[in-house]
Design an enzyme around this catalytic site. Structure first.
Site, PDB file in Angstrom:
ATOM      1  N   GLU A 132      -1.338  13.724   1.773  1.00 60.87           N
ATOM      2  CA  GLU A 132      -1.135  13.653   3.152  1.00 60.87           C
ATOM      3  C   GLU A 132      -1.404  14.975   3.691  1.00 60.87           C
ATOM      4  OE1 GLU A 132       1.421  13.670   0.609  1.00 60.87           O
ATOM      5  OE2 GLU A 132       1.106  11.499   0.735  1.00 60.87           O
TER       6      GLU A 132
ATOM      7  N   GLU B 175      -8.230  -0.524  -5.246  1.00 60.19           N
ATOM      8  CA  GLU B 175      -7.591  -1.302  -4.050  1.00 60.19           C
ATOM      9  C   GLU B 175      -7.403  -0.475  -2.854  1.00 60.19           C
ATOM     10  OE1 GLU B 175      -3.510  -3.700  -2.657  1.00 60.19           O
ATOM     11  OE2 GLU B 175      -3.686  -1.805  -3.391  1.00 60.19           O
TER      12      GLU B 175
ATOM     13  N   ASP C 128      -4.057   0.969  -7.680  1.00 60.17           N
ATOM     14  CA  ASP C 128      -3.066   0.425  -6.626  1.00 60.17           C
ATOM     15  C   ASP C 128      -3.076   1.497  -5.462  1.00 60.17           C
ATOM     16  OD1 ASP C 128      -1.319  -1.326  -5.694  1.00 60.17           O
ATOM     17  OD2 ASP C 128       0.204   0.115  -5.635  1.00 60.17           O
TER      18      ASP C 128
ATOM     19  N   ASN D  17       0.093   5.931  -6.396  1.00 55.60           N
ATOM     20  CA  ASN D  17       0.591   6.430  -5.362  1.00 55.60           C
ATOM     21  C   ASN D  17       1.944   6.746  -5.182  1.00 55.60           C
ATOM     22  OD1 ASN D  17       0.062   7.055  -2.259  1.00 55.60           O
ATOM     23  ND2 ASN D  17       1.650   5.547  -2.231  1.00 55.60           N
TER      24      ASN D  17
ATOM     25  N   GLN E 248      10.260   3.268  -3.054  1.00 54.09           N
ATOM     26  CA  GLN E 248       9.023   3.836  -3.607  1.00 54.09           C
ATOM     27  C   GLN E 248       8.734   5.028  -2.909  1.00 54.09           C
ATOM     28  OE1 GLN E 248       6.945   0.313  -2.701  1.00 54.09           O
ATOM     29  NE2 GLN E 248       6.651  -0.332  -4.915  1.00 54.09           N
TER      30      GLN E 248
ATOM     31  N   HIS F 172      -2.109 -11.929  -5.551  1.00 54.72           N
ATOM     32  CA  HIS F 172      -0.755 -11.957  -5.638  1.00 54.72           C
ATOM     33  C   HIS F 172       0.126 -11.603  -4.421  1.00 54.72           C
ATOM     34  CE1 HIS F 172      -1.595  -7.669  -6.264  1.00 54.72           C
ATOM     35  NE2 HIS F 172      -0.520  -7.485  -6.259  1.00 54.72           N
ATOM     36  N   ASP F 173      -0.781 -10.933  -3.522  1.00 58.14           N
ATOM     37  CA  ASP F 173      -0.077 -10.377  -2.127  1.00 58.14           C
ATOM     38  C   ASP F 173      -0.289 -11.518  -1.037  1.00 58.14           C
ATOM     39  OD1 ASP F 173       1.061  -7.957  -3.034  1.00 58.14           O
ATOM     40  OD2 ASP F 173      -1.016  -7.207  -2.837  1.00 58.14           O
TER      41      ASP F 173
ATOM     42  N   ARG G 293      -7.112  -1.262 -12.527  1.00 57.61           N
ATOM     43  CA  ARG G 293      -7.050  -1.612 -11.070  1.00 57.61           C
ATOM     44  C   ARG G 293      -6.118  -0.676 -10.264  1.00 57.61           C
ATOM     45  NH1 ARG G 293      -2.846  -2.969  -7.166  1.00 57.61           N
ATOM     46  NH2 ARG G 293      -3.716  -4.722  -5.566  1.00 57.61           N
TER      47      ARG G 293
HETATM   48  C1  BGC Z   1       0.070  -4.219  -4.276  1.00 61.42           C
HETATM   49  C2  BGC Z   1       1.498  -4.843  -3.829  1.00 61.42           C
HETATM   50  C3  BGC Z   1       2.471  -3.786  -3.619  1.00 61.42           C
HETATM   51  C4  BGC Z   1       1.946  -2.421  -3.065  1.00 61.42           C
HETATM   52  C5  BGC Z   1       2.944  -1.098  -3.097  1.00 61.42           C
HETATM   53  C6  BGC Z   1      -0.148  -3.109  -3.280  1.00 61.42           C
HETATM   54  O1  BGC Z   1      -1.296  -2.759  -2.713  1.00 61.42           O
HETATM   55  O2  BGC Z   1      -0.962  -5.177  -4.336  1.00 61.42           O
HETATM   56  O3  BGC Z   1       1.843  -6.093  -4.273  1.00 61.42           O
HETATM   57  O4  BGC Z   1       3.512  -4.306  -3.060  1.00 61.42           O
HETATM   58  O5  BGC Z   1       0.886  -2.128  -3.713  1.00 61.42           O
HETATM   59  O6  BGC Z   1       2.682  -0.905  -4.516  1.00 61.42           O
END
Ligand code: BGC
Length: 557
Positions: free
Chosen positions: A208, A243, A201, A103, A169, A308-309, A199
């Site tokens: 958009e 995700e 993200d 993204n 980002q 990890h989140d 995986r």
């Molecule tokens: C990851 C996070 C990250 C976010 C932005 C997510 O969904 O799991 O750790 O901060 O994406 O990249």
């Protein structure tokens, strides 16, 4: 040829190279250190590793701010080290997937640096620019802790850029076909190294469109299908895991007709498992499956307790969210964004019975389980560390310096190791648990092994029995004539339950861990007693087995 549906039977293990084992003594985990610990992972029995981002990055979002997609951060090693790691993992029968951060990039990525430099730059259109910060107003802000807007003014570009996460980002512009191709090439680069998949993200946010919430758009699905097509054409047997932190009905389209993602995390189920055990009630868990549509045969859910989140509560609203905070994060220090930044063992008051119960649920409900590194030994967290760092501390291998993670001076560790008197590495570590046959670690290993013996866990149909006693969750998994009965007491007190097992009359429940045979099933309600937080895994065997007596008793002399 190996089964392309291998991921349905897999047991995943999520780890950060940085946090696992330091091979060169600089205080930061690396691929050489990880290679040294592959024997441990093989011993544990996990079959697919998910590595968090290990690419060059300013690390303002722990590597999810990628500055170069086709290289390894020097702190973690070289591409050669990565290749050796992959070979060694494969030799031990483990597959490896890594994060693909589709993204957005870091604002330090050369693409963004070039894009911001001039409106004429070839990379300008890799990102989403605007003269105003009023576009796409319906899109929510995801990181509400830190961000005020999804637009940030860039003084160099003299324009606003779009970002769904941190302002450092910038989101990539998937309307640009050149960017679309660039990301496909990045995927191929890693798949050509032998990687087993990604995986992916934050997939809901790739496109958009004005007037929408800018999530789950048809354009996003169309691009994701292109990614899948590339996999099917050139990299069979590799997988894509989504995700998408969304309600199940919105995640369902990410499986397409079996032509988009192979797998997706089941985000809304995760907090309901914690709710179920805290409220001693199976309804939140069963209801979630009522809301979960069927998925194509060649797809699979990924079930997890922690990652990890933060323990995200985005999929819990109102009372449920309040209850989760009340039950699991009364101290505001434990809260991050919309969620709770804690590890499994502290969330469950280090109660071994609850830890086993919840693990048993993710091992037996439909999907493939993911274990977050350290949770197999009940590692703790450190709520005083910023962002989500409290659950990203060094793996605890032994009672040695730095928990055996690194030989360095403790002050040089990338994060301090957990050292309190309950979860600290002195007491909670792999070495001591390997020596104790009844440790959590040995229990996890045994459960992983048992799960792998029963294909019904990964592939079987699901039926809930919905007993009157709402403290006991009972479900059946059925695959190719094999029937498993799973019964979980969600309560902290002993329970008795009557199960209607009429359809299985004549079968004999055989307890899977100890091999004990239970009374044959009849038309009458089947009565079971369960210890507090106790559970059973039964195989419902076809016919009563042979006479179990042995030795000379009963024989004709
Ligand atoms: C990851 C996070 C990250 C976010 C932005 C997510 O969904 O799991 O750790 O901060 O994406 O990249």
């Amino acid at each position: 040829m190996t089964d392309p549906l291998w991921f349905k039977d897999a047991v995943f293990y999520e780890l950060h190279v940085k946090a696992f084992h330091d091979g060169n003594g600089d205080g930061i985990g690396d691929f050489r250190g990880l290679i040294e610990k592959l024997d441990y992972l093989e011993w544990l029995g996990v079959t697919c590793l998910w590595l968090l981002p290990f690419f060059p990055s300013p690390l303002r979002d722990d590597g999810y701010d990628v500055a170069n997609y086709v290289s390894i951060a020097p702190d973690y090693g070289s591409l050669e080290d990565f290749r050796e790691f992959l070979d060694e993992a494969h030799k031990r029968g483990m597959r490896v997937i890594v994060d693909l951060v589709l993204n957005h990039t870091s604002d330090q990525h050369p693409w963004f640096q070039e894009a911001r430099s001039s409106p004429q730059s070839a990379k300008r259109d890799y990102y989403v620019w605007s003269d105003t910060d009023k576009r796409y107003q319906k899109a929510r802000i995801i990181f509400i802790d830190t961000e005020k807007s999804n637009w940030t003014w860039d003084p160099v570009a003299q324009a606003y850029y779009w970002h769904r996460f941190f302002s450092h980002q910038p989101d990539l512009n998937y309307d640009n076909p050149v960017l679309q191709q660039a990301m496909l090439d990045i995927m191929s680069f890693w798949l050509d190294q032998g990687l087993d998949g990604f995986r992916c993200d934050a997939v809901p946010y790739l496109f958009e469109r004005e007037g929408t919430i800018c999530e789950n758009l048809p354009e996003t699905h169309a691009y994701l299908k292109k990614i899948r097509k590339r996999i099917d054409e050139a990299y069979q047997g590799r997988i894509l895991l989504a995700e998408a932190n969304q309600w199940p009905a919105d995640v369902r389209p990410y499986f397409g007709e079996g032509d988009e993602f192979h797998m997706a995390f089941h985000f809304p189920l995760m907090p309901r498992l914690f709710l179920g055990v805290r409220s001693e009630d199976w309804h939140p868990i069963v209801d979630m499956f009522t809301h979960t549509p069927p998925i194509p045969d060649n797809c699979q859910w990924c079930l997890f307790l922690r990652n990890h989140d933060e323990l995200t509560l985005e999929m819990c609203a109102g009372e449920e969210r309040d209850y989760m905070y009340y039950a699991y994060a009364r101290d505001p220090l434990m809260r991050r964004n919309i969620g709770i930044a804690r590890r499994l063992a502290p969330l469950l008051d280090n109660d071994r019975r609850k830890i086993e119960l919840l693990n048993s649920l993710v091992f037996t409900l439909p999907g493939s389980p993911i274990i977050y590194y350290g949770d197999e030994i009940g590692m703790g967290d450190n709520v005083h560390l910023g962002d989500r760092n409290g659950v990203r501390t060094p793996m605890q291998w032994s009672a040695d310096r730095n928990g055996g993670f690194s030989k360095t001076d403790p002050s040089k560790l990338y994060l301090p190791a957990i050292s309190d008197s309950v979860y600290g590495f002195n007491v909670t570590n792999v070495e001591s648990q390997r020596q104790a046959p009844h440790s959590l670690l040995h229990w996890m290993r045994q459960m992983i092994a048992r799960r792998k013996q029963q294909p019904a866990f990964g592939r079987g149909a699901l039926t809930f029995l919905r007993p009157k006693n709402d403290r006991v969750l009972a479900h059946i998994r059925e695959h190719g004539g094999n029937l498993l009965l799973l019964v979980h007491n969600l309560a902290g007190s002993a329970q008795s339950v009557d199960l209607d097992l009429g359809p299985f009359e004549g079968r004999v429940p055989v307890e899977l861990l100890g091999g004990s045979r239970f009374p044959v099933i009849s038309k009458r309600p089947y009565v079971l007693s369960l210890a507090p937080y106790g559970f059973y895994w039964f195989n419902l065997e076809q016919k009563p087995g042979d006479d179990l007596s042995y030795g000379m008793e009963g024989s004709v002399l």
